[in-house]
Design an enzyme around this catalytic site. Sequence first.
Site, PDB file in Angstrom:
ATOM      1  CG  ASP A 242      10.462  53.901 -14.857  1.00 31.68           C
ATOM      2  OD1 ASP A 242      11.370  54.706 -15.155  1.00 31.68           O
ATOM      3  OD2 ASP A 242      10.618  52.659 -14.904  1.00 31.68           O
TER       4      ASP A 242
ATOM      5  CG  HIS B 128      13.796  54.426 -17.799  1.00 31.91           C
ATOM      6  ND1 HIS B 128      12.754  53.661 -17.314  1.00 31.91           N
ATOM      7  CD2 HIS B 128      14.176  53.847 -18.965  1.00 31.91           C
ATOM      8  CE1 HIS B 128      12.522  52.658 -18.159  1.00 31.91           C
ATOM      9  NE2 HIS B 128      13.371  52.749 -19.166  1.00 31.91           N
TER      10      HIS B 128
ATOM     11  CD  GLU C 125      19.028  51.145 -23.494  1.00 29.46           C
ATOM     12  OE1 GLU C 125      19.947  50.341 -23.242  1.00 29.46           O
ATOM     13  OE2 GLU C 125      18.086  51.371 -22.714  1.00 29.46           O
TER      14      GLU C 125
ATOM     15  CD  GLU D 156      12.313  51.567 -22.428  1.00 29.21           C
ATOM     16  OE1 GLU D 156      13.021  51.478 -21.410  1.00 29.21           O
ATOM     17  OE2 GLU D 156      12.622  51.040 -23.522  1.00 29.21           O
TER      18      GLU D 156
ATOM     19  CG  ASN E 115      13.162  53.126 -27.246  1.00 24.78           C
ATOM     20  OD1 ASN E 115      12.378  54.064 -27.074  1.00 24.78           O
ATOM     21  ND2 ASN E 115      13.395  52.204 -26.325  1.00 24.78           N
TER      22      ASN E 115
HETATM   23  C1  XIL Z   1      14.490  46.155 -18.538  1.00 26.83           C
HETATM   24  C2  XIL Z   1      13.360  45.326 -17.977  1.00 26.83           C
HETATM   25  O1  XIL Z   1      12.409  46.171 -17.395  1.00 26.83           O
HETATM   26  C3  XIL Z   1      13.870  44.338 -16.992  1.00 26.83           C
HETATM   27  O2  XIL Z   1      12.838  43.469 -16.561  1.00 26.83           O
HETATM   28  C4  XIL Z   1      14.997  43.532 -17.616  1.00 26.83           C
HETATM   29  O3  XIL Z   1      15.548  42.669 -16.640  1.00 26.83           O
HETATM   30  C5  XIL Z   1      16.065  44.442 -18.161  1.00 26.83           C
HETATM   31  O4  XIL Z   1      15.499  45.344 -19.064  1.00 26.83           O
HETATM   32  N1  XIL Z   1      15.744  50.318 -21.199  1.00 26.83           N
HETATM   33  C6  XIL Z   1      15.109  49.451 -22.036  1.00 26.83           C
HETATM   34  C7  XIL Z   1      14.363  48.313 -21.473  1.00 26.83           C
HETATM   35  O5  XIL Z   1      15.048  49.692 -23.252  1.00 26.83           O
HETATM   36  O6  XIL Z   1      14.387  47.205 -22.330  1.00 26.83           O
HETATM   37  C8  XIL Z   1      14.874  47.927 -20.106  1.00 26.83           C
HETATM   38  O7  XIL Z   1      13.990  46.951 -19.589  1.00 26.83           O
HETATM   39  C9  XIL Z   1      14.949  49.126 -19.211  1.00 26.83           C
HETATM   40  C10 XIL Z   1      15.877  50.156 -19.775  1.00 26.83           C
END
Ligand code: XIL
Length: 548
Positions: free
Chosen positions: A258, A227, A145, A256, A191
């Site tokens: 969802d 996401h 990020e 990631e 990422n």
């Molecule tokens: C999130 C986790 O899922 C949580 O449990 C934590 O509190 C915060 O981070 N992008 C990412 C992940 O790259 O590392 C993040 O994960 C979600 C967004």
Amino acid sequence: MRKILGILFAFALAAQAQPLREAAKERGIRIGAAAASGYLNERDYTDALAGEFNQLQPENDLKWATVHPGRTAYNFKPADALVDFAQAHDMAVRGHTLLWHQSNPSWLEKGSWTSAELSEILSDHIRTVVSHYAGKLYGWDVVNEAFNDDGTLRESIWYNKPGIDLSGTGYIEQAFRWARAADAKALLFYNDYGAEGLNAKSDAVYRMVRDFRARGVPIDGVGLQAHFTKSGVSLSALESNIARLTALGLQVQITELDVRLPVNGAGRASDADLAVQAKLYGDLTRVCLKFALCTAVQTWGLTDKHSWIPGFFPGFGAGLPLDASYNRKPAHAAMRESLLKSPPSTPATVANAASYDTSAVAAGEIVTIFGANYGPATLADAQPDARVYFDGLPGPILYALVNQASVVVPAGVAGRRTTELTYEYRGLRSGPVTLQVAPSAPGIFTLDGSGAGQAAALNPDDSINSPANPAPRGSVVALFATGAGAGIELPVSANLGEILYAGAPPGQVEGLFQVNVRLAPGLSQGPANVILSVGPGRSQAGVTVSVK
Ligand code: XIL
């Protein structure tokens, strides 16, 4: 009665859906989930994690706050537990993440560091953590990020507050270089979220990784977080983005996934929303499977029971493929459906089977096609259900495996300027790739199959030519090659001496041609570089015959 029960029972067994990792087996793709060591004592959790997935990634256990709690203190215990679990269940592991603006421990956030100190801290962290897991993790999200949505670089302790004193994307490049130095084999990913489709952020990521590739900065792939809300992403934009990234030779992984939905007080989403979510899961998996270099689809967790969404997006939840009771949701079925029913990927590379040259194909040439879902996971006795077409003309298949197939370019391609190749497996056809056609495209087979070094050649006594078993000057050696063009009608010559025979070796594999060369008496002893010319084409450089 018994008969009826038997039938019903058999039906029930058949209807019992296959786990995702089973469906993924012959796809050449990994199906992963983010996992937390804290849940490894929950039986339903571990059953689902190991049952459904063949990859995991620590959700938080490798972030700085956990793994590096004091300047000289490292805590590998939680992540080690996940790695042990993965190894026990034949799962691959990705690491997440070495450089992020979040989840940094307070000793780091609150210290007032000079750039030189920060640089030292970061390099120490990357070296220590990456080398601890060398050989155990196949890849890392090295940097997470780093861009804003408008494509500018995000402010952070590493970039500019105060930063490690490298301008632009220099600090990102440095992190990749440190990671490669700590583990030469791990795949290194950039990422990010919101960079799945085509927009200012994905353009910025693309420009950076293109520059990295051009300058030899060690990077192997891009992670698209995915996401999503139920509005998802434009599938054509996603496809274009994956196409441009993989065209750089980079892997792409969905890291990631969802799809958060509005939920009621009990955490439940509507059936209509679950159907929309399922379609998105299925579509995303299908788009990834179009690309041989899209190598994993990973969800951010596995069960709605343990998901970051309700905590971070109040009013939302139900984002994952298993519900809070570990029941499979429509999203699970949609992913499985895509894994089972998507066509083979578009060919990633089409190379001369001997030289791996990719510039053009010739009629009658044996080519190796690299892709995904091209055949069974291991070589089968029976001819697999695979076909290849060049402009619709079928070509013989020599072998087919999950990630590659060797085929012969049909004679009918001769004389064309280009040809369009498609690959078919189990009745489903890949997207096309256009190849240049040449009159000949000779490549010499080498002893170790690498395309370079000692040729696969026979001495006059039929023994294998090698530095330990060189052929005398003046004797005749047999070389094996492919790509002589249709019917092997073009003139053949060799730099090492007179040609006594050039043609198909009797009873051998289609596409193969043999050249018998009398080694010129004036050659010097040792490895001699051999080049075959067939009409306008020349074989690859760097192949040798051993001479005494
Ligand atoms: C999130 C986790 O899922 C949580 O449990 C934590 O509190 C915060 O981070 N992008 C990412 C992940 O790259 O590392 C993040 O994960 C979600 C967004």
